[in-house]
Design an enzyme around this catalytic site. Sequence first.
Site, PDB file in Angstrom:
ATOM      1  N   ASN A 170      12.998   0.084  -2.465  1.00 40.46           N
ATOM      2  CA  ASN A 170      11.878   0.635  -2.038  1.00 40.46           C
ATOM      3  C   ASN A 170      11.258  -0.563  -1.006  1.00 40.46           C
ATOM      4  OD1 ASN A 170       9.480   2.794  -2.065  1.00 40.46           O
ATOM      5  ND2 ASN A 170       8.606   1.018  -2.617  1.00 40.46           N
ATOM      6  N   TYR A 174       1.670  -3.669  -0.010  1.00 40.31           N
ATOM      7  CA  TYR A 174       0.486  -4.014  -0.954  1.00 40.31           C
ATOM      8  C   TYR A 174       0.162  -5.304  -0.998  1.00 40.31           C
ATOM      9  CZ  TYR A 174       4.563  -0.716  -2.653  1.00 40.31           C
ATOM     10  OH  TYR A 174       5.420   0.270  -2.500  1.00 40.31           O
ATOM     11  N   ARG A 175      -1.324  -5.333  -0.843  1.00 41.55           N
ATOM     12  CA  ARG A 175      -1.794  -6.783  -0.709  1.00 41.55           C
ATOM     13  C   ARG A 175      -1.508  -7.536  -1.876  1.00 41.55           C
ATOM     14  NH1 ARG A 175      -7.527  -3.908  -2.333  1.00 41.55           N
ATOM     15  NH2 ARG A 175      -7.428  -4.534  -4.601  1.00 41.55           N
ATOM     16  N   TRP A 188       0.202  -2.776  -6.708  1.00 41.59           N
ATOM     17  CA  TRP A 188       0.678  -1.683  -6.659  1.00 41.59           C
ATOM     18  C   TRP A 188      -0.239  -0.462  -7.198  1.00 41.59           C
ATOM     19  CZ3 TRP A 188       5.228  -4.490  -9.321  1.00 41.59           C
ATOM     20  CH2 TRP A 188       6.395  -4.807  -8.497  1.00 41.59           C
ATOM     21  N   GLU A 231      12.716   2.765   2.856  1.00 39.14           N
ATOM     22  CA  GLU A 231      11.878   2.590   4.262  1.00 39.14           C
ATOM     23  C   GLU A 231      12.554   1.647   5.247  1.00 39.14           C
ATOM     24  OE1 GLU A 231      10.790   2.584   0.938  1.00 39.14           O
ATOM     25  OE2 GLU A 231       8.773   3.544   1.170  1.00 39.14           O
ATOM     26  N   ASP A 280     -12.034  -3.600   1.107  1.00 34.34           N
ATOM     27  CA  ASP A 280     -10.880  -2.628   1.430  1.00 34.34           C
ATOM     28  C   ASP A 280     -11.031  -1.796   2.404  1.00 34.34           C
ATOM     29  OD1 ASP A 280      -8.254  -1.696   0.999  1.00 34.34           O
ATOM     30  OD2 ASP A 280      -8.742  -2.090  -1.109  1.00 34.34           O
TER      31      ASP A 280
HETATM   32  C1  LIG Z   1      -2.704  -2.828   5.869  1.00 36.58           C
HETATM   33  C2  LIG Z   1      -2.314  -2.122   4.497  1.00 36.58           C
HETATM   34  C3  LIG Z   1      -2.388  -2.397   3.412  1.00 36.58           C
HETATM   35  C4  LIG Z   1      -2.201  -1.756   2.260  1.00 36.58           C
HETATM   36  N1  LIG Z   1      -2.570  -2.113   0.910  1.00 36.58           N
HETATM   37  C5  LIG Z   1      -2.235  -1.472  -0.318  1.00 36.58           C
HETATM   38  C6  LIG Z   1      -2.299  -1.899  -1.751  1.00 36.58           C
HETATM   39  O1  LIG Z   1      -2.694  -3.052  -1.584  1.00 36.58           O
HETATM   40  N2  LIG Z   1      -1.627  -1.218  -2.369  1.00 36.58           N
HETATM   41  C7  LIG Z   1      -1.215  -0.033  -2.263  1.00 36.58           C
HETATM   42  O2  LIG Z   1      -0.827   0.626  -3.308  1.00 36.58           O
HETATM   43  N3  LIG Z   1      -0.963   0.637  -1.041  1.00 36.58           N
HETATM   44  C8  LIG Z   1      -1.495  -0.222   0.061  1.00 36.58           C
HETATM   45  N4  LIG Z   1      -1.302   0.333   1.188  1.00 36.58           N
HETATM   46  C9  LIG Z   1      -0.688   1.565   1.279  1.00 36.58           C
HETATM   47  C10 LIG Z   1       0.572   1.480   1.103  1.00 36.58           C
HETATM   48  O3  LIG Z   1       1.345   0.803   2.003  1.00 36.58           O
HETATM   49  C11 LIG Z   1       1.326   2.967   1.487  1.00 36.58           C
HETATM   50  O4  LIG Z   1       0.841   3.875   0.760  1.00 36.58           O
HETATM   51  C12 LIG Z   1       2.960   2.895   1.378  1.00 36.58           C
HETATM   52  O5  LIG Z   1       3.440   4.370   1.391  1.00 36.58           O
HETATM   53  C13 LIG Z   1       3.225   2.499   0.058  1.00 36.58           C
HETATM   54  O6  LIG Z   1       4.734   2.453   0.065  1.00 36.58           O
HETATM   55  P1  LIG Z   1       5.569   3.233  -1.008  1.00 36.58           P
HETATM   56  O7  LIG Z   1       5.109   4.758  -0.953  1.00 36.58           O
HETATM   57  O8  LIG Z   1       6.756   2.874  -0.985  1.00 36.58           O
HETATM   58  O9  LIG Z   1       5.027   2.920  -2.373  1.00 36.58           O
HETATM   59  C14 LIG Z   1      -1.618  -0.565   2.307  1.00 36.58           C
HETATM   60  C15 LIG Z   1      -1.452  -0.052   3.713  1.00 36.58           C
HETATM   61  C16 LIG Z   1      -1.693  -0.769   4.899  1.00 36.58           C
HETATM   62  C17 LIG Z   1      -1.523  -0.392   6.013  1.00 36.58           C
HETATM   63 MN   LIG Z   2       8.651   4.353  -0.654  1.00 34.17          MN
END
Ligand SMILES: Cc1cc2nc3c(=O)[nH]c(=O)nc-3n(C[C@H](O)[C@H](O)[C@H](O)COP(=O)(O)O)c2cc1C
Ligand SMILES: [Mn+2]
Length: 503
Positions: A170, A174-175, A188, A231, A280
């Site tokens: 995966n 995530y910040r 997460w 991804e 945020d």
């Molecule tokens: C700039 C940016 C920052 C993000 N920060 C977070 C974060 O801190 N935590 C989080 O869970 N998702 C965050 N997201 C959203 C996730 O990247 C997005 O939901 C992504 O689909 C997560 O991947 P996953 O579905 O494989 O978990 C962020 C997205 C962007 C564009």
């Molecule tokens: Mn995913």
Amino acid sequence: MAPPADLRAWIALLEREGELVRVAAEVDPHLEMTEITDRTVKAGGPALLFEHPKGSSHPLLINQFGTERRMCLAFGVERLDDVAAKLEDVLEMQPPQGLVDKVRGLKKLKSIADSLPQTARRGPAQEIVVTGDDVDLGALPIQTCWPGDAAPFITLPAVITKDPRTGTRNVGMYRMQVLDRATTAMHWQIHKDGRADYLATDGRIEVAVALGLDPVTTYSASAPLPKHIDEFMLAGFLRGEPVQLLKGKTVDLDVPANAEIVLEGYIDKDELTAEGPFGDHTGFYTAAEPFPVFHVTAVTMRENAIYPSIVVGKPPAEDAWLGKATERIFLPAVKMTVPEIVDYDLPVAGAFHNCCIVSIRKAFPGHAKKVMHAIWGLGMLSLTKAVVVVDEHVNVHDYEEVFFYVGANVDPGRDVLISEGPLDHLDHAPTHQFFGGKLGIDATAKGTDEGTRPWPEEIEMAEEIRALVDSRWEEYGIGSETGQNGARKRLRTLNLSRAMRRA
Ligand SMILES: Cc1cc2nc3c(=O)[nH]c(=O)nc-3n(C[C@H](O)[C@H](O)[C@H](O)COP(=O)(O)O)c2cc1C
Ligand SMILES: [Mn+2]
């Protein structure tokens, strides 16, 4: 044109296209950089390469995704809908009829085969390797974005994990809040795949973080794919070029060979820290909450590595276009599941999870309500707080037009549905975190089969009179701006561009 192969090719492309400004002045990653970036983003300005961030020898790239044009350059397309068309082509594949069809089918299958990541022996991402006590995140120009932020945060990472049960990779964005030289928090959120991988481990989970990738791979980390889909495969498919991977130096994970910087390390299941506050993309600070702690065991880099960053905050910010790309790219997948959907729009001002406007081919009583429930049951769209349903002829990207139908076609006693369900992790409005009310507004025309009085006809000019006026327009001498039915068609792009320029 093929999408750029790595961050440097991307920077070169941006520069050739007049889409990048190099900032030679020393600029502080603590707040000052945010203010500069926020003004630039909201003015529809260029990508910025800060060559001398205060306190670091690494340049910082920001606002690489900040306009529709740059987003299209990143994907090598004219319009974001062209990316969707490529995906639709594969999703809609039918059993081939005849030879020509078979050859075409094989080409499409090849495009899928080409998406699988490949492993390389060597790559720039590991030109420099730093391990153990030498690891120092303080060497990177990590931004403290807003005055109330708890610490500097890494904001544009691609975080790589493997599901301990299936081994499936995966990648998510995530910040990461910097805690000290070699640890960060890992944000997460509760609905995300990265967290699911972490919860599935009973001890320790290995994690790798790639920073500074080609723009399509960076985008892919933010894409809401189903859990079992890698991804990096989406990135390979969208690039038409497989993602090249290297074996991690200290972890059993593969990392992108073209990364500027990679952080390798692990997270222990039971180790949590207070994460936040952080300004945020909702436009508010998220309060401190417990999140896992990431221990960095190695930092690998290219020579003269460039650090990528993004500032989120009150919309519109740079992430608006990452969200718009997802909206466009995922439309074919949404239609696969709910074929009566014609189009949808997630307004930037709604931070993407607050509102979804959807147009449908209405076929039976209660159809709009069926679609609301479908949205509330569909992947990450399930977190949508308000759904507005309109008829197929309404342009969902034209908010004035949508507002017209919401006003004109809605009897609140009949057409407003209040429901409940899961809400975005970051939504501060619901009484309980993660869960609360949903609002559905059915702004479609109703039929007598839905218990209403006969529905009136909408006013439309006769087609032949339109054609007549089109053909005589010059003759009236009024000017070209208002004629030729052109105004409406331009609205869609205008709306968003205007929103992005609202200084
Ligand atoms: C700039 C940016 C920052 C993000 N920060 C977070 C974060 O801190 N935590 C989080 O869970 N998702 C965050 N997201 C959203 C996730 O990247 C997005 O939901 C992504 O689909 C997560 O991947 P996953 O579905 O494989 O978990 C962020 C997205 C962007 C564009
Ligand atoms: Mn995913």
